[in-house]
Design an enzyme around this catalytic site. Structure first.
Site, mmCIF file in Angstrom:
data_model
loop_
_atom_site.group_PDB
_atom_site.id
_atom_site.type_symbol
_atom_site.label_atom_id
_atom_site.label_comp_id
_atom_site.label_asym_id
_atom_site.label_seq_id
_atom_site.Cartn_x
_atom_site.Cartn_y
_atom_site.Cartn_z
ATOM 1 N N LEU A 6 -16.079 10.936 11.967
ATOM 2 C CA LEU A 6 -16.900 11.961 11.320
ATOM 3 C C LEU A 6 -17.782 11.293 10.278
ATOM 4 C CD1 LEU A 6 -17.799 14.803 10.425
ATOM 5 C CD2 LEU A 6 -15.738 14.901 8.991
ATOM 6 N N ILE A 7 -19.091 11.562 10.360
ATOM 7 C CA ILE A 7 -20.070 11.012 9.412
ATOM 8 C C ILE A 7 -20.780 12.168 8.730
ATOM 9 C CG2 ILE A 7 -22.115 9.555 9.138
ATOM 10 C CD1 ILE A 7 -21.388 8.401 11.971
ATOM 11 N N GLY A 9 -23.813 13.567 6.051
ATOM 12 C CA GLY A 9 -25.179 13.134 5.736
ATOM 13 C C GLY A 9 -25.831 12.422 6.907
ATOM 14 N N SER A 11 -28.137 13.470 9.051
ATOM 15 C CA SER A 11 -29.437 13.946 9.529
ATOM 16 C C SER A 11 -30.574 12.977 9.251
ATOM 17 C CB SER A 11 -29.763 15.310 8.902
ATOM 18 O OG SER A 11 -29.882 15.195 7.495
ATOM 19 N N GLY A 13 -31.666 8.718 7.379
ATOM 20 C CA GLY A 13 -31.297 7.494 6.683
ATOM 21 C C GLY A 13 -30.104 6.760 7.251
ATOM 22 N N GLY A 15 -26.911 7.560 7.333
ATOM 23 C CA GLY A 15 -25.989 8.362 8.124
ATOM 24 C C GLY A 15 -26.428 8.509 9.564
ATOM 25 N N SER A 132 -22.562 2.753 -3.919
ATOM 26 C CA SER A 132 -23.828 2.100 -4.214
ATOM 27 C C SER A 132 -23.522 0.939 -5.148
ATOM 28 C CB SER A 132 -24.765 3.087 -4.931
ATOM 29 O OG SER A 132 -25.877 2.429 -5.516
ATOM 30 N N TYR A 145 -26.454 10.199 -11.518
ATOM 31 C CA TYR A 145 -26.239 9.524 -10.225
ATOM 32 C C TYR A 145 -25.201 8.424 -10.377
ATOM 33 C CZ TYR A 145 -27.036 6.411 -6.278
ATOM 34 O OH TYR A 145 -26.854 5.597 -5.188
#
Length: 271
Positions: A6-7, A9, A11, A13, A15, A132, A145
């Site tokens: 399962l991934i 995000g 839609s 980039g 992901g 990140s 962030y």
């Protein structure tokens, strides 16, 4: 061995690239996102598309239930959904700050809770949390962030030590600069939030830097290769990093005193 993956995000980039490449490798891949209309190319590759909002508990529960009922298990969870809300901490509305944490931290945490019972039952699992290099170092205007990514790093360390006894690995992927929608969204948000405040001058410099480095950063395939390593390794590393400036930035953060590191980073904005 074919794995059920399962991934979030998925839609755009990184992901989307994860989903494409893992499906090509023969895995059973579920790509989850809110913008399912942008995922027809994934459907053509055999990726099973799920509409999921990681700020909506019912949406996450329904998605996990769908996969378990169809496949009987989830072998790999890739918590990739996330975004960068930029602006001076003084300027960012607290509702925006809460939403940043809701997406980048609490959504990932809730999905870990939801997949762990199945992973424990099968005595195997990989949870891959995409943080990140911004989870190890914090720069001006990215306060919320960075707070979210620091939190996900710490959460991953705690969960790793909790679930190792069940044959489950928790891996952190730390991207540097990667060519995705992220920088454009972050830069636009920065100008919207702090482009007309006391922080305007430096905010404009940071937004301009995002545009300047866009031509220097590699595509998402660099990070996809790390994800594959994390999935395929018998005993994966706890952390993998890659992308523009990832190695040098992490090295400098580790070796330099705070004020010298700050000075070097802020100097980049004055170009």
């Amino acid at each position: 061995m074919k794995k059920v993956i399962l991934i979030t995000g998925a839609s755009a980039g990184m992901g989307k690239d994860f989903a494409k490449e893992l499906a090509k490798d023969g895995h059973i891949v579920y790509g989850a996102a809110r913008r399912v209309d942008k995922m027809n190319d994934l459907k053509a590759l055999g990726v099973k598309v799920l509409e999921m909002d990681v700020t909506d508990d019912a949406s996450m529960v329904a998605g996990i239930d769908t996969i378990i009922k169809a496949e009987g298990r989830i072998d790999v969870l890739i918590n990739n959904a996330g975004f960068g809300s930029y602006g001076a901490v003084e300027d960012v509305p607290m509702n925006d700050a809460r939403y940043q944490l809701e997406v980048n931290v609490f959504g990932a945490a809730r999905l870990m809770q939801l997949v762990l019972p199945s992973m424990r039952k099968h005595k195997f699992g990989r949870i891959i949390n995409v943080t990140s290099i911004g989870g190890k170092l914090a720069l001006a205007f990215g306060g919320w962030y960075h707070a979210s990514k620091f939190a996900l790093e710490a959460l991953s360390d705690s969960v790793r030590n909790e679930v190792e006894q069940f044959g489950i690995d928790v891996v952190v992927i730390e991207p540097g600069g990667i060519k995705t929608e992220w920088s454009g969204i972050a830069g636009d948000n920065l100008k919207k939030i702090s482009g007309h405040t006391a922080y305007k001058h430096k905010a404009d410099q940071v937004a301009a830097l995002f545009d300047t480095i866009d031509d220097k950063v590699p595509g998402p395939g660099v990070i996809t290769a790390l994800v594959k390593k994390a999935i395929e390794a018998i005993k994966p590393k706890t952390r993998y990093s890659g992308g523009y400036m990832a190695g040098p930035a992490l090295f400098m953060r580790k070796m330099l005193p705070d004020r010298l590191f700050d000075k070097m980073m802020m100097a980049q904005f004055k170009r």
